[in-house]
Scaffold this active site. Structure first.
Site, PDB file in Angstrom:
ATOM      1  N   ASP A  11      -2.442   0.823   7.273  1.00 54.27           N
ATOM      2  CA  ASP A  11      -1.632   0.763   5.839  1.00 54.27           C
ATOM      3  C   ASP A  11      -1.292  -0.654   5.788  1.00 54.27           C
ATOM      4  O   ASP A  11      -1.028  -1.458   4.695  1.00 54.27           O
ATOM      5  CB  ASP A  11      -0.260   1.523   5.913  1.00 54.27           C
ATOM      6  CG  ASP A  11      -0.631   3.030   6.299  1.00 54.27           C
ATOM      7  OD1 ASP A  11      -1.054   3.597   5.114  1.00 54.27           O
ATOM      8  OD2 ASP A  11      -0.538   3.471   7.456  1.00 54.27           O
ATOM      9  N   ASP A  39       0.810  -1.345   0.049  1.00 57.64           N
ATOM     10  CA  ASP A  39       0.199   0.025   0.063  1.00 57.64           C
ATOM     11  C   ASP A  39       0.855   1.279   0.049  1.00 57.64           C
ATOM     12  O   ASP A  39       1.306   1.682   1.001  1.00 57.64           O
ATOM     13  CB  ASP A  39      -0.808  -0.036   1.146  1.00 57.64           C
ATOM     14  CG  ASP A  39      -1.806   1.339   1.329  1.00 57.64           C
ATOM     15  OD1 ASP A  39      -2.201   1.726   0.268  1.00 57.64           O
ATOM     16  OD2 ASP A  39      -2.121   1.516   2.319  1.00 57.64           O
ATOM     17  N   GLU A  51      -1.530  -1.261  -4.957  1.00 54.86           N
ATOM     18  CA  GLU A  51      -2.733  -0.630  -5.164  1.00 54.86           C
ATOM     19  C   GLU A  51      -2.323   0.491  -6.003  1.00 54.86           C
ATOM     20  O   GLU A  51      -1.291   1.152  -5.981  1.00 54.86           O
ATOM     21  CB  GLU A  51      -3.047  -0.046  -3.511  1.00 54.86           C
ATOM     22  CG  GLU A  51      -4.452   0.729  -3.697  1.00 54.86           C
ATOM     23  CD  GLU A  51      -4.753   1.248  -2.464  1.00 54.86           C
ATOM     24  OE1 GLU A  51      -6.069   0.978  -1.923  1.00 54.86           O
ATOM     25  OE2 GLU A  51      -4.114   2.333  -2.005  1.00 54.86           O
TER      26      GLU A  51
END
Length: 190
Positions: free
Chosen positions: A140, A7, A67
């Site tokens: 996260d 992420d 992502e």
């Protein structure tokens, strides 16, 4: 099979690695790379690259799932996020991993069942899916694990580890694997 999720962020980059034998999923590692507040931006990027390189070397994943950028509050934030993504993807490619990308809504849909799920819902589902005592923290790390699990859910059963411990042969390279259920088409011959 091991899948490493990232992420990306310029201040904090979440990471998480999961492993599966085709029957269940277990946590390998997770956490966040946090930049020092007084570091200049290039030093933050160098730290992200250095630490991800070390983590990828230790985990030896088969895939790295990242992502994708969807939007940011302003152009400056989007550019910084893009740089952090670039550094993360570079570390994965240098480690010899196959890199895949997923949109945030696709990740949430794969893990929670709803593309607009809240952060705490993602954390709670990761806790349940991995059988953890507490939800992963910071968020996260939970997001990175969700990205890894999203990719795991998008893989066909071919290629997972067989009971014997050896790899099942992968499908023909010309056969395109669906990345989500929306891309799945049943075989023409039934």
């Amino acid at each position: 099979m091991r899948i490493f999720g990232i992420d990306p962020g310029s201040v904090r980059t979440g990471y998480g690695c999961v492993e599966t034998d085709g029957r269940g999923v277990r946590l390998v590692t997770c956490g966040a790379i946090t930049a020092k507040t007084d570091d200049e931006f290039p030093q933050r990027l160098a730290r992200i690259h250095r630490e991800l390189t070390s983590l990828l070397e230790g985990c030896q994943p088969d895939y790295v799932a990242v992502e994708s950028v969807f939007h940011a509050s302003n152009v400056h934030s989007a550019l910084k996020l893009g740089h952090a993504r670039g550094v993360a993807i570079l570390a994965a490619v240098e480690a010899g991993c196959t890199v895949v990308e997923y949109a945030p809504a696709e990740i949430k849909r794969a893990v929670v069942g709803y593309g607009r799920a809240e952060k705490h819902q993602v954390q709670d589902m990761i806790k349940i899916l991995l059988g953890l005592a507490e939800p992963p923290s910071p968020h996260d790390a939970a997001d990175a694990l969700a990205i890894a699990i999203c990719h795991l859910h998008s893989l066909p059963p071919v290629g997972l580890l067989a009971d014997s411990g050896s790899r099942v042969p992968s499908p023909e390279p010309s056969v395109r694997k669906p990345r989500s259920w929306r891309q799945y088409r049943p075989p023409a011959n039934g």
